[in-house]
Motif scaffolding. Sequence first.
Motif, PDB file in Angstrom:
ATOM      1  N   LEU A  20       0.826  -1.203   0.000  1.00 43.89           N
ATOM      2  CA  LEU A  20       0.000   0.000   0.000  1.00 43.89           C
ATOM      3  C   LEU A  20       0.863   1.257   0.000  1.00 43.89           C
ATOM      4  CD1 LEU A  20      -2.936   0.959   0.033  1.00 43.89           C
ATOM      5  CD2 LEU A  20      -2.829   0.988   2.530  1.00 43.89           C
ATOM      6  N   ALA A  21       1.950   1.237   0.771  1.00 41.66           N
ATOM      7  CA  ALA A  21       2.867   2.386   0.803  1.00 41.66           C
ATOM      8  C   ALA A  21       3.471   2.624  -0.579  1.00 41.66           C
ATOM      9  CB  ALA A  21       3.963   2.145   1.827  1.00 41.66           C
ATOM     10  N   LEU A  22       3.859   1.538  -1.251  1.00 42.18           N
ATOM     11  CA  LEU A  22       4.426   1.655  -2.590  1.00 42.18           C
ATOM     12  C   LEU A  22       3.383   2.177  -3.576  1.00 42.18           C
ATOM     13  CD1 LEU A  22       6.857   1.203  -4.449  1.00 42.18           C
ATOM     14  CD2 LEU A  22       6.087  -1.165  -4.753  1.00 42.18           C
ATOM     15  N   ILE A  25       0.727   4.089  -2.974  1.00 45.95           N
ATOM     16  CA  ILE A  25       0.442   5.510  -2.730  1.00 45.95           C
ATOM     17  C   ILE A  25       1.510   6.383  -3.373  1.00 45.95           C
ATOM     18  CG2 ILE A  25       0.341   7.294  -0.926  1.00 45.95           C
ATOM     19  CD1 ILE A  25      -1.031   5.190   0.857  1.00 45.95           C
ATOM     20  N   TYR A  26       2.771   5.999  -3.215  1.00 46.71           N
ATOM     21  CA  TYR A  26       3.862   6.779  -3.786  1.00 46.71           C
ATOM     22  C   TYR A  26       3.825   6.733  -5.315  1.00 46.71           C
ATOM     23  CZ  TYR A  26       8.585   8.442  -4.732  1.00 46.71           C
ATOM     24  OH  TYR A  26       9.664   9.139  -5.216  1.00 46.71           O
ATOM     25  N   LYS A  27       3.635   5.540  -5.886  1.00 44.87           N
ATOM     26  CA  LYS A  27       3.666   5.396  -7.333  1.00 44.87           C
ATOM     27  C   LYS A  27       2.504   6.137  -7.999  1.00 44.87           C
ATOM     28  CE  LYS A  27       7.277   2.807  -8.245  1.00 44.87           C
ATOM     29  NZ  LYS A  27       8.360   3.256  -9.143  1.00 44.87           N
ATOM     30  N   VAL A  28       1.344   6.092  -7.390  1.00 44.22           N
ATOM     31  CA  VAL A  28       0.205   6.823  -7.936  1.00 44.22           C
ATOM     32  C   VAL A  28       0.471   8.325  -7.859  1.00 44.22           C
ATOM     33  CG1 VAL A  28      -2.225   7.416  -7.521  1.00 44.22           C
ATOM     34  CG2 VAL A  28      -1.505   5.025  -7.543  1.00 44.22           C
ATOM     35  N   HIS A  29       1.055   8.766  -6.754  1.00 47.78           N
ATOM     36  CA  HIS A  29       1.404  10.183  -6.609  1.00 47.78           C
ATOM     37  C   HIS A  29       2.392  10.628  -7.690  1.00 47.78           C
ATOM     38  CE1 HIS A  29       2.433  14.014  -4.748  1.00 47.78           C
ATOM     39  NE2 HIS A  29       3.709  13.671  -4.805  1.00 47.78           N
ATOM     40  N   MET A  30       3.313   9.732  -8.060  1.00 48.27           N
ATOM     41  CA  MET A  30       4.318  10.053  -9.072  1.00 48.27           C
ATOM     42  C   MET A  30       3.800   9.857 -10.496  1.00 48.27           C
ATOM     43  SD  MET A  30       6.805  11.156  -7.294  1.00 48.27           S
ATOM     44  CE  MET A  30       8.090  11.306  -8.558  1.00 48.27           C
ATOM     45  N   SER A  68      -5.856  -2.585  -3.138  1.00 49.01           N
ATOM     46  CA  SER A  68      -4.596  -2.760  -3.863  1.00 49.01           C
ATOM     47  C   SER A  68      -3.545  -3.458  -3.006  1.00 49.01           C
ATOM     48  CB  SER A  68      -4.062  -1.410  -4.343  1.00 49.01           C
ATOM     49  OG  SER A  68      -3.728  -0.576  -3.237  1.00 49.01           O
ATOM     50  N   GLY A  69      -3.561  -3.217  -1.697  1.00 49.21           N
ATOM     51  CA  GLY A  69      -2.607  -3.889  -0.818  1.00 49.21           C
ATOM     52  C   GLY A  69      -2.771  -5.390  -0.829  1.00 49.21           C
ATOM     53  N   PHE A  70      -3.999  -5.861  -1.096  1.00 50.85           N
ATOM     54  CA  PHE A  70      -4.239  -7.301  -1.128  1.00 50.85           C
ATOM     55  C   PHE A  70      -3.595  -7.956  -2.349  1.00 50.85           C
ATOM     56  CE2 PHE A  70      -7.641  -6.365   1.918  1.00 50.85           C
ATOM     57  CZ  PHE A  70      -7.433  -7.387   2.827  1.00 50.85           C
ATOM     58  N   MET A  71      -3.337  -7.190  -3.397  1.00 53.26           N
ATOM     59  CA  MET A  71      -2.670  -7.775  -4.560  1.00 53.26           C
ATOM     60  C   MET A  71      -1.228  -8.144  -4.210  1.00 53.26           C
ATOM     61  SD  MET A  71      -4.238  -5.661  -7.802  1.00 53.26           S
ATOM     62  CE  MET A  71      -3.875  -4.027  -7.190  1.00 53.26           C
ATOM     63  N   TYR A  72      -0.590  -7.324  -3.377  1.00 59.51           N
ATOM     64  CA  TYR A  72       0.743  -7.675  -2.881  1.00 59.51           C
ATOM     65  C   TYR A  72       0.627  -8.795  -1.842  1.00 59.51           C
ATOM     66  CZ  TYR A  72       2.262  -3.328  -5.076  1.00 59.51           C
ATOM     67  OH  TYR A  72       2.542  -2.338  -5.990  1.00 59.51           O
ATOM     68  N   ALA A  73      -0.393  -8.703  -0.998  1.00 59.00           N
ATOM     69  CA  ALA A  73      -0.596  -9.728   0.017  1.00 59.00           C
ATOM     70  C   ALA A  73      -0.855 -11.090  -0.614  1.00 59.00           C
ATOM     71  CB  ALA A  73      -1.770  -9.337   0.921  1.00 59.00           C
ATOM     72  N   PHE A 113      13.598   0.407  -1.704  1.00 58.01           N
ATOM     73  CA  PHE A 113      13.697   1.866  -1.755  1.00 58.01           C
ATOM     74  C   PHE A 113      14.074   2.369  -3.143  1.00 58.01           C
ATOM     75  CE2 PHE A 113      13.794   1.548   2.891  1.00 58.01           C
ATOM     76  CZ  PHE A 113      12.899   2.562   3.204  1.00 58.01           C
ATOM     77  N   ASN A 114      14.671   1.505  -3.965  1.00 61.52           N
ATOM     78  CA  ASN A 114      14.949   1.919  -5.339  1.00 61.52           C
ATOM     79  C   ASN A 114      13.663   2.172  -6.119  1.00 61.52           C
ATOM     80  OD1 ASN A 114      17.011   2.259  -7.581  1.00 61.52           O
ATOM     81  ND2 ASN A 114      15.741   0.653  -8.473  1.00 61.52           N
ATOM     82  N   PHE A 115      12.588   1.483  -5.751  1.00 58.48           N
ATOM     83  CA  PHE A 115      11.294   1.744  -6.386  1.00 58.48           C
ATOM     84  C   PHE A 115      10.837   3.176  -6.119  1.00 58.48           C
ATOM     85  CE2 PHE A 115      10.984  -2.946  -6.201  1.00 58.48           C
ATOM     86  CZ  PHE A 115      10.609  -3.199  -7.515  1.00 58.48           C
ATOM     87  N   PHE A 116      11.278   3.759  -5.006  1.00 54.46           N
ATOM     88  CA  PHE A 116      10.928   5.132  -4.663  1.00 54.46           C
ATOM     89  C   PHE A 116      11.943   6.122  -5.243  1.00 54.46           C
ATOM     90  CE2 PHE A 116       8.951   2.480  -1.490  1.00 54.46           C
ATOM     91  CZ  PHE A 116       7.754   3.117  -1.172  1.00 54.46           C
ATOM     92  N   THR A 117      13.220   5.835  -5.044  1.00 59.67           N
ATOM     93  CA  THR A 117      14.255   6.822  -5.344  1.00 59.67           C
ATOM     94  C   THR A 117      14.582   6.952  -6.823  1.00 59.67           C
ATOM     95  OG1 THR A 117      16.005   5.169  -4.970  1.00 59.67           O
ATOM     96  CG2 THR A 117      15.309   6.492  -3.077  1.00 59.67           C
ATOM     97  N   HIS A 118      14.237   5.962  -7.630  1.00 58.19           N
ATOM     98  CA  HIS A 118      14.638   6.031  -9.040  1.00 58.19           C
ATOM     99  C   HIS A 118      13.925   7.149  -9.787  1.00 58.19           C
ATOM    100  CE1 HIS A 118      11.236   4.550 -11.525  1.00 58.19           C
ATOM    101  NE2 HIS A 118      10.886   3.879 -10.452  1.00 58.19           N
TER     102      HIS A 118
END
Length: 247
Positions: free
Chosen positions: A71-73, A75-80, A100-105, A140-145
């Motif tokens: 879910l954290a990922l 939220i960030y990806k949608v924001h970007m 969406s978190g359940f898809m990762y779960a 964190f590379n998913f965020f920082t890239h």
Amino acid sequence: MEFGYQQAMSCIFPVAIFATLAVSNVIDIPLLYRYDFILIICLIVQFLMFRTGMETMDELKVIAVFHVIGLALEIYKVHMGSWAYPEEAWSKIWGVPLYSGFMYASVASYMCQAWRRLHLNLRGWPAFMFTIPLGVCIYFNFFTHHFLFDARWVLMALLFVIFIRTSVEFQVNGFKRKMPLVLSFFLIGFFIWIAENISTLFGAWQYPNQGDAWEIVHIGKISSWFLLVIVSFIIVAQLKHVKRSKT
């Protein structure tokens, strides 16, 4: 045959999500937004799997961790602007529906189920001083890239170095089989990419190039799922190791 059956049983949670996406894409749900309906079904399936003993309390805890991480990922990806959830829903947080978190779960559920059903055993698992930092860096590379150097290929090179001697053993009909762990990472990532194509076709989410009409998800996304699977596997493997050391 037995291997296919155990794999299918391990995929109950993902299959339930796909079925819900497919059904909700072709019928109108009275009194509910579609995303909210999907969330309710995911909660019901999760509850039933736990109550029937298909998932243990420890596995449920692992799945909850993945829900938060995913879910954290999201939220960030949608924001970007990497992808979007265009439909309305009551259960949206910063543009991301909670389902969406359940898809990762569901990926975590598959791993936990397959681990138990196929009696997985890891040979040559690296020390946690290598696996944990690698997993953290990949995540964190998913965020920082988005604003720094995309280190995915460097991380993949490190992955091969760290896991080159690691293999996974599994049992089918009492016979042990094994394969290189990196190969299993790729296979899981490839099938998740196929699942991603099905999910976007059913409108689970939408990439920028799918706004006017559905298009196949870029094959480069396999590398992203390959790395995300590694993060998932490292978490599950470390938790299994901690639990085994306590018994």
